[in-house]
Design an enzyme around this catalytic site. Structure first.
Site, PDB file in Angstrom:
ATOM      1  N   HIS A 133       0.852  -1.193   0.000  1.00 27.92           N
ATOM      2  CA  HIS A 133       0.000   0.000   0.000  1.00 27.92           C
ATOM      3  C   HIS A 133       0.885   1.240   0.000  1.00 27.92           C
ATOM      4  O   HIS A 133       1.860   1.290   0.762  1.00 27.92           O
ATOM      5  CB  HIS A 133      -0.919  -0.017   1.230  1.00 27.92           C
ATOM      6  CG  HIS A 133      -1.923   1.088   1.201  1.00 27.92           C
ATOM      7  ND1 HIS A 133      -3.086   1.009   0.452  1.00 27.92           N
ATOM      8  CD2 HIS A 133      -1.923   2.311   1.787  1.00 27.92           C
ATOM      9  CE1 HIS A 133      -3.756   2.145   0.599  1.00 27.92           C
ATOM     10  NE2 HIS A 133      -3.074   2.941   1.399  1.00 27.92           N
ATOM     11  N   ASP A 189      -6.605  -3.284   4.201  1.00 26.62           N
ATOM     12  CA  ASP A 189      -5.488  -2.494   4.734  1.00 26.62           C
ATOM     13  C   ASP A 189      -5.330  -2.613   6.253  1.00 26.62           C
ATOM     14  O   ASP A 189      -4.821  -1.708   6.903  1.00 26.62           O
ATOM     15  CB  ASP A 189      -5.636  -0.993   4.366  1.00 26.62           C
ATOM     16  CG  ASP A 189      -5.640  -0.780   2.862  1.00 26.62           C
ATOM     17  OD1 ASP A 189      -5.095  -1.631   2.140  1.00 26.62           O
ATOM     18  OD2 ASP A 189      -6.198   0.236   2.417  1.00 26.62           O
TER      19      ASP A 189
HETATM   20  C1  GRF Z   1       0.846   0.632  -6.366  1.00 30.90           C
HETATM   21  O1  GRF Z   1       1.008   1.976  -5.984  1.00 30.90           O
HETATM   22  C2  GRF Z   1       0.394  -0.175  -5.198  1.00 30.90           C
HETATM   23  O2  GRF Z   1       0.909   0.262  -3.979  1.00 30.90           O
HETATM   24  C3  GRF Z   1      -1.081   0.032  -5.211  1.00 30.90           C
HETATM   25  O3  GRF Z   1      -1.431   0.069  -6.569  1.00 30.90           O
HETATM   26  C4  GRF Z   1      -0.311   0.473  -7.342  1.00 30.90           C
HETATM   27  C5  GRF Z   1      -0.062  -0.621  -8.333  1.00 30.90           C
HETATM   28  O4  GRF Z   1       0.917  -0.293  -9.252  1.00 30.90           O
HETATM   29  N1  GRF Z   1      -1.755  -0.947  -4.406  1.00 30.90           N
HETATM   30  P1  GRF Z   1       1.475  -1.387 -10.256  1.00 30.90           P
HETATM   31  O5  GRF Z   1       0.270  -2.023 -10.955  1.00 30.90           O
HETATM   32  O6  GRF Z   1       2.252  -2.378  -9.461  1.00 30.90           O
HETATM   33  O7  GRF Z   1       2.322  -0.621 -11.222  1.00 30.90           O
END
Ligand code: GRF
Length: 200
Positions: free
Chosen positions: A111, A152
């Site tokens: 997160h 979360d």
């Molecule tokens: C990341 O910022 C992650 O923390 C959140 O969604 C985003 C996903 O990015 N849960 P990606 O698909 O890994 O580029």
């Protein structure tokens, strides 16, 4: 040492998935990605995984309109691929009770904030960084946590802070946080493998 088998769940672009796959290929992670599963048939992550010859699967309300059957199909797919650790990487759907029970203590999520701050309902993607800037926070960060039924809220496994700059826009902050995500996710999974982070 045999490699830990990872199943990665994605919905979007999949940069965290790529960071993990790269770390496996480069030997920084004693793991192998055995399945990439997405609720979004058009996600960039799925096509990237296919290009890398990783087994992929699309499971969603389109393939399984019944929620319980979808949950069962996800559990069956993870088990069939022999997945040992489920890694959520930008996965936008709730995990069903069957998968949660079948992989209790073996599902992790990333997160883009220092949980419990800026977590929960509506706190995803750019919204997190907008809220951080709206509140004039001096720092934000990344959290890796266990997944349970509440979003979360599972036990925190790792956190790293990121300084907020005065001239940050949500996008510039998101980009700096994302760099930390890529590194921290890989390092945390390796610590789980080595036993310096112990899952319940
Ligand atoms: C990341 O910022 C992650 O923390 C959140 O969604 C985003 C996903 O990015 N849960 P990606 O698909 O890994 O580029």
């Amino acid at each position: 040492m045999s490699k830990l088998k990872l199943g990665i769940l994605v919905s979007g672009r999949g940069s965290n998935m790529c960071a993990i796959v790269d770390a496996c290929e480069q030997g920084r992670l004693d793991a192998a990605v055995v399945l990439v599963l997405s609720n979004n048939a058009d996600s960039q992550a799925l096509s990237t995984a296919r290009d890398k010859q990783i087994q992929t699967l699309h499971l969603s309300s389109r393939t399984h309109p019944d929620t319980e059957k979808l949950d069962a199909a996800m559990l069956a797919a993870l088990r069939e691929a022999d997945v040992e650790l489920v890694v959520l990487a930008g996965f936008m759907k709730k995990i069903g009770p069957r998968v949660l029970a079948g992989y209790k203590g073996r599902i992790i999520n990333i997160h883009p904030s220092l949980l419990p701050a800026y977590g929960g309902q509506g706190m995803f993607g750019i919204h997190v960084h907008e809220a951080v800037l709206d509140n004039n926070e001096k720092q934000t960060g990344v959290t890796i946590h266990l997944v349970d039924a509440d979003y979360d809220q599972g036990d925190i496994l790792a956190q790293q802070s990121v300084l907020v700059k005065q001239d940050d826009a949500p996008e510039t902050l998101a980009a700096r946080v994302l760099e930390v995500e890529h590194r921290l996710y890989t390092e945390t999974i390796q610590k789980i493998i080595e036993g310096s982070i112990i899952l319940p």
